[in-house]
Motif scaffolding. Structure first.
Motif, PDB file in Angstrom:
ATOM      1  N   THR A 101       0.804  -1.228   0.000  1.00 56.53           N
ATOM      2  CA  THR A 101       0.000   0.000   0.000  1.00 56.53           C
ATOM      3  C   THR A 101       0.836   1.277   0.000  1.00 56.53           C
ATOM      4  O   THR A 101       0.411   2.294  -0.542  1.00 56.53           O
ATOM      5  CB  THR A 101      -0.952   0.020   1.216  1.00 56.53           C
ATOM      6  N   THR A 102       2.015   1.248   0.617  1.00 54.05           N
ATOM      7  CA  THR A 102       2.871   2.426   0.632  1.00 54.05           C
ATOM      8  C   THR A 102       3.813   2.448  -0.564  1.00 54.05           C
ATOM      9  O   THR A 102       3.957   3.470  -1.243  1.00 54.05           O
ATOM     10  CB  THR A 102       3.703   2.476   1.926  1.00 54.05           C
ATOM     11  N   HIS A 103       4.449   1.319  -0.849  1.00 53.47           N
ATOM     12  CA  HIS A 103       5.489   1.272  -1.880  1.00 53.47           C
ATOM     13  C   HIS A 103       4.938   1.369  -3.299  1.00 53.47           C
ATOM     14  O   HIS A 103       5.560   2.000  -4.161  1.00 53.47           O
ATOM     15  CB  HIS A 103       6.302  -0.014  -1.738  1.00 53.47           C
ATOM     16  N   PHE A 104       3.783   0.766  -3.536  1.00 58.75           N
ATOM     17  CA  PHE A 104       3.230   0.718  -4.893  1.00 58.75           C
ATOM     18  C   PHE A 104       2.917   2.112  -5.450  1.00 58.75           C
ATOM     19  O   PHE A 104       3.322   2.432  -6.585  1.00 58.75           O
ATOM     20  CB  PHE A 104       1.993  -0.184  -4.922  1.00 58.75           C
ATOM     21  N   PRO A 105       2.231   3.002  -4.686  1.00 53.62           N
ATOM     22  CA  PRO A 105       1.969   4.353  -5.218  1.00 53.62           C
ATOM     23  C   PRO A 105       3.241   5.144  -5.505  1.00 53.62           C
ATOM     24  O   PRO A 105       3.318   5.880  -6.495  1.00 53.62           O
ATOM     25  CB  PRO A 105       1.165   5.033  -4.094  1.00 53.62           C
ATOM     26  N   ILE A 106       4.263   4.988  -4.653  1.00 53.26           N
ATOM     27  CA  ILE A 106       5.523   5.706  -4.855  1.00 53.26           C
ATOM     28  C   ILE A 106       6.224   5.197  -6.116  1.00 53.26           C
ATOM     29  O   ILE A 106       6.752   5.977  -6.911  1.00 53.26           O
ATOM     30  CB  ILE A 106       6.444   5.552  -3.626  1.00 53.26           C
TER      31      ILE A 106
END
Length: 316
Positions: A101-106
């Motif tokens: 959830t955090t790494h994918f958008p970045i």
């Protein structure tokens, strides 16, 4: 002699940047004004200071290829670091164990930002406003959007240093000055290497200088993998890459002769395209389902490593 100066400057940059990271953490621990987000910004800025220094020096000596190549190459080298450790630790199946959830958008934001840079480099005379490329404004908007969208929660920071805040600030500033001086020397000697050997300035910026300025990230990721903090390692690399692209915006602001991407060679487009492919493989590794076979799991990281060395050879 130029090569000796280059490598000595690289060693000093690496050592000083590690100290920056260390004393930035002290400031984060001891300052009542710094929350988790401020601390992250400070440390992120500290590890990216070598890239900013070298690129601004390149602008000063009027070598746009080194200025742009350094930023693009640093991002490429950062992903190489991450994927190399993923390959070494392939039995741990790192990307299958972290929260997406955090790494994918970045990672997706990094892909979109790099795509914009590819278009701007390939577009002959891309539009600009106030001598700054139109794509740079888009980079800022995307960065602010993704930072606002991600929920940064304030957290308690464990105090582990015996240094006072004043000592931390003084040592941080001292290390920053060393990075500035050594980083400037790195760029000037790199420019001389390109001139004396006939090497492409894009190659010097994208691979030689970029590798040297990205080695502090190597130390950070190595420590994170050794402590099995895989999410921290991935976040550090992806976050650092977004940060570097904002530093490219600053570089363009200081480049008063016009939009900097309009004045770089097409060789930098190859570095940006390499970055795109490597980010795509990272995104694929992040979102694919659990892979039991170690060989199949390691394919994205192995492909990334091979791509990097093929591109390095072609650019050379």
């Amino acid at each position: 002699m130029t090569f000796i100066v280059f490598f000595l400057a690289a060693i000093i940059v690496i050592f000083a940047a590690i100290q920056l990271n260390k004393y930035g953490d002290v400031i984060n621990q001891k300052s009542t004004l710094s929350g988790a987000m401020v601390g992250t910004f400070l440390i992120g800025g500290a590890t990216s200071l070598p890239e900013l220094t070298t690129s601004l020096t390149a602008v000063y000596i009027d070598n746009a290829d080194i200025a742009v190549g350094n930023m693009l190459g640093s991002n490429v080298f950062n992903v190489l670091i991450l994927m190399t450790f993923d390959f070494i630790y392939r039995k741990k199946r790192v990307f299958n164990t972290v929260e997406q959830t955090t790494h994918f958008p970045i990672a997706k934001t990094g892909f979109v930002m790099t795509s914009l840079l590819v278009i701007a480099i390939l577009w002959d005379n891309s539009p600009s406003f106030f001598h700054i490329g139109f794509e740079m404004y888009l980079l800022i908007i995307l960065y602010l959007f993704v930072v606002k969208k991600l929920d940064y929660e304030e957290e308690d920071i464990e105090v582990t240093s015996d240094l006072t805040l004043k000592q931390g600030v003084i040592r941080f500033i001292s290390a920053a000055i060393v990075v500035f001086l050594a980083g400037s020397t790195l760029t000037i000697s790199g420019d001389k290497i390109a001139e004396q050997t006939g090497m492409n300035s894009s190659f010097v910026g994208s691979f030689l200088i970029a590798a040297a300025t990205s080695l502090p990230e190597l130390v950070t990721v190595l420590a994170a993998f050794q402590m099995a903090k895989y999410s921290l390692a991935i976040g550090a690399i992806l976050g650092s890459n977004l940060y570097n692209l904002q530093l490219l915006v600053i570089t363009d602001i200081f480049h008063q002769k016009g939009a900097i991407l309009n004045m770089t060679s097409l060789s930098n487009a190859m570095t940006a395209l390499l970055g795109l492919m490597m980010i795509f493989l990272t995104i694929y590794a992040l979102q694919r389902p659990l892979v039991k076979n170690v060989f199949i799991y390691a394919l994205p990281s192995a492909t990334t490593i091979v791509l990097y060395f093929i591109a390095t050879y072609i650019m050379f």
